[in-house]
Design an enzyme around this catalytic site. Structure first.
Site, PDB file in Angstrom:
ATOM      1  N   LYS A  93       2.330   2.328  -5.115  1.00  0.00           N
ATOM      2  CA  LYS A  93       3.082   1.914  -6.306  1.00  0.00           C
ATOM      3  C   LYS A  93       2.258   2.099  -7.583  1.00  0.00           C
ATOM      4  CE  LYS A  93       3.519  -2.195  -4.501  1.00  0.00           C
ATOM      5  NZ  LYS A  93       2.984  -1.970  -3.152  1.00  0.00           N
ATOM      6  N   GLY A 152      -4.070  -4.278  -4.306  1.00  0.00           N
ATOM      7  CA  GLY A 152      -5.080  -3.291  -4.648  1.00  0.00           C
ATOM      8  C   GLY A 152      -4.357  -2.040  -5.114  1.00  0.00           C
ATOM      9  N   HIS A 153      -4.469  -1.742  -6.389  1.00  0.00           N
ATOM     10  CA  HIS A 153      -3.759  -0.588  -6.935  1.00  0.00           C
ATOM     11  C   HIS A 153      -4.768   0.448  -7.408  1.00  0.00           C
ATOM     12  CE1 HIS A 153      -0.085  -3.365  -7.790  1.00  0.00           C
ATOM     13  NE2 HIS A 153      -0.225  -3.062  -6.531  1.00  0.00           N
ATOM     14  N   ASP A 182       0.819  -1.224   0.000  1.00  0.00           N
ATOM     15  CA  ASP A 182       0.000   0.000   0.000  1.00  0.00           C
ATOM     16  C   ASP A 182       0.844   1.262   0.000  1.00  0.00           C
ATOM     17  OD1 ASP A 182      -2.230  -1.715   0.276  1.00  0.00           O
ATOM     18  OD2 ASP A 182      -1.931  -1.760   2.432  1.00  0.00           O
ATOM     19  N   GLN A 190       2.263  -5.764  -3.065  1.00  0.00           N
ATOM     20  CA  GLN A 190       2.631  -5.845  -1.640  1.00  0.00           C
ATOM     21  C   GLN A 190       3.953  -5.084  -1.412  1.00  0.00           C
ATOM     22  OE1 GLN A 190       1.781  -9.294  -3.084  1.00  0.00           O
ATOM     23  NE2 GLN A 190      -0.247  -8.462  -2.824  1.00  0.00           N
TER      24      GLN A 190
END
Ligand code: IMP
Length: 416
Positions: free
Chosen positions: A15, A39-40, A12, A217
């Site tokens: 990125k 989750g991006h 988180d 991650q």
């Protein structure tokens, strides 16, 4: 040089945004590990896109996105994310390939993760069990999914054993074979056209700035170097960008991404955690809730013991610091430079969680800037105290901070 974007904390770090911005100049954007535990978030104008499996470069027509062999793929999530994207932007997105060697997340993986992942606080997406089967040489790969005969055969071999465990070990419901086959074979038809030997697709890239490797991650969730066992089941570090995609290791520059403070979701120690109103304020100002599970993220001060360690592990060439704007809400800021255990100063990141739990952070105190910095466009636009904060990170990690993110939008990024 190609660029690998890796997380230097517990995931988180932001990125996705950096990948999205840097993708403008690249040709290939590659995910190499993890799955839909990631989750991006990418914000374009007023539109918010959240991806769990698709590479963050997917929004660029004319680019090539690759989901490499090191990723574990949930076919439902793949098809849903692609359909959702096409509903919003039409076919005007990057070309998308999935490695035929990537492993498939099967319904028993998700079921087992939900039954066994609580002590670690996993995302419950079946990631760990899928990687266990990969390493145990009993996983099902994309190449098998898209061959109906082979897939039926593999399911008939595996499912009875998995159902036996679900029923006898956990008292859970068995998985229905026909339902599974109907669902997965339907999805296989949909994703078939994207399947390729992606190492050959990437093998066409010429040296120079062509490929972006998008890490998921962060280093402290790496199965070897992270806070084991409170980690994910893949290597999240730079080395896996090579094995997880089949690209040669030369000509890659590593950009390490770190948030201007620390966050963590799931269980496991975090020495600089703030269980007080400052932690609460960071969570609120930084909207620190997991993109995948919605869980509140644990927040704390920036920890440079961690950044010294994770820049080393990844061979980081330069840093990107994200969410600096969130710190504008605080009068003064603490940065952890070392730990203390039993009055002994420790500057190496400990191996065991038992040791890490005993670490008391040693802090340096810096004045805050208490001023909105979301519109800063160049480094000199930042208040002196914000520049000092960045200089402190640079001097202790011995890396230059080349990017500073001051808001969620694409253009709220200072390049130096
Ligand atoms: P798993 O990856 O679902 O097996 O979860 C293992 C640990 O990694 C848990 O603490 C999760 O909260 C954490 N985790 C997995 N993916 C992410 C991510 O993308 N960001 C932050 N934490 C993650």
């Amino acid at each position: 040089m190609h660029k690998a974007i890796v997380g230097l904390q517990w995931g988180d770090e932001g990125k996705g945004k950096l990948v999205d911005v840097l993708a403008q100049k690249a040709v290939y954007i590659v995910r190499f590990q993890g799955g839909n535990n990631a989750g991006h978030t990418v914000v374009v104008g007023d539109e918010i896109f959240k991806f769990h499996l698709l590479p963050s470069g997917i929004l660029y027509a004319g680019k090539v996105c690759v989901i490499g062999n090191g990723v574990v793929i949930n076919p439902t999530v793949f098809c849903d994310e692609l359909e959702d994207l096409e509903r919003r932007v039409g076919k005007d997105h990057a070309q998308l390939f999935i490695s035929d060697k990537a492993h498939i997340i099967m319904p028993w993986h998700e079921a087992l993760d939900k039954l066994t992942g609580k002590s670690i606080g996993t995302t419950g997406r079946g990631i760990g069990p899928a990687y266990e089967d990969k390493i145990g040489r009993r996983g099902i790969r994309v190449a098998e999914l898209v061959n109906e005969q082979v897939f039926r055969q593999r399911v008939s071999e595996e499912l009875p054993k998995r159902n036996w465990h679900l029923i006898n070990e956990f008292g859970a419901q068995p998985i229905d074979e026909q339902e599974l086959l109907d669902k997965y074979l339907f999805l296989a038809e949909k994703l078939k056209s994207h399947v390729a030997q992606t190492e050959y697709v990437l093998g066409q890239a010429s040296p120079g700035y062509q490929i972006i490797f998008e890490g998921a991650q962060g280093t402290l969730l790496d199965n070897d170097f992270g806070t084991y066992p409170f980690v994910t089941s893949s290597n999240t570090t730079f080395g896996n960008s090579i094995t997880g995609s089949g690209v040669r290791a030369r000509d890659v520059e590593v950009i390490g991404v770190a948030k201007a403070y620390n966050t963590r979701v799931g269980n496991g120690p975090m020495p600089t955690e703030l269980n007080d109103e400052t932690g609460e304020l960071l969570r609120k100002e930084g909207n620190e809730f997991g993109t995948t599970t919605g869980r509140p993220r644990r927040c704390g001060w920036l920890d440079l013991v961690i950044l010294k360690y994770t820049t080393m592990i990844n061979g980081v060439d330069s840093l990107a610091i994200t969410k600096l704007d969130v710190l504008s809400c605080l009068d003064e800021l603490l940065i952890c430079t070392d730990y203390r255990i039993d009055n002994i100063v420790i500057s190496k990141f400990p191996t065991t969680v038992q040791e890490l739990e005993r670490c008391i952070p040693i802090y340096k105190k810096l004045p805050g800037w208490k001023q909105d910095i979301k519109n800063a466009q160049i480094f000199q636009d930042l208040p002196a105290n914000a520049r000092n904060y960045i200089h402190m990170i640079e001097s202790i990690t011995d890396r230059s901070v080349d990017y500073i993110s001051v808001g969620e939008k694409r253009d709220q990024l200072i390049g130096r």
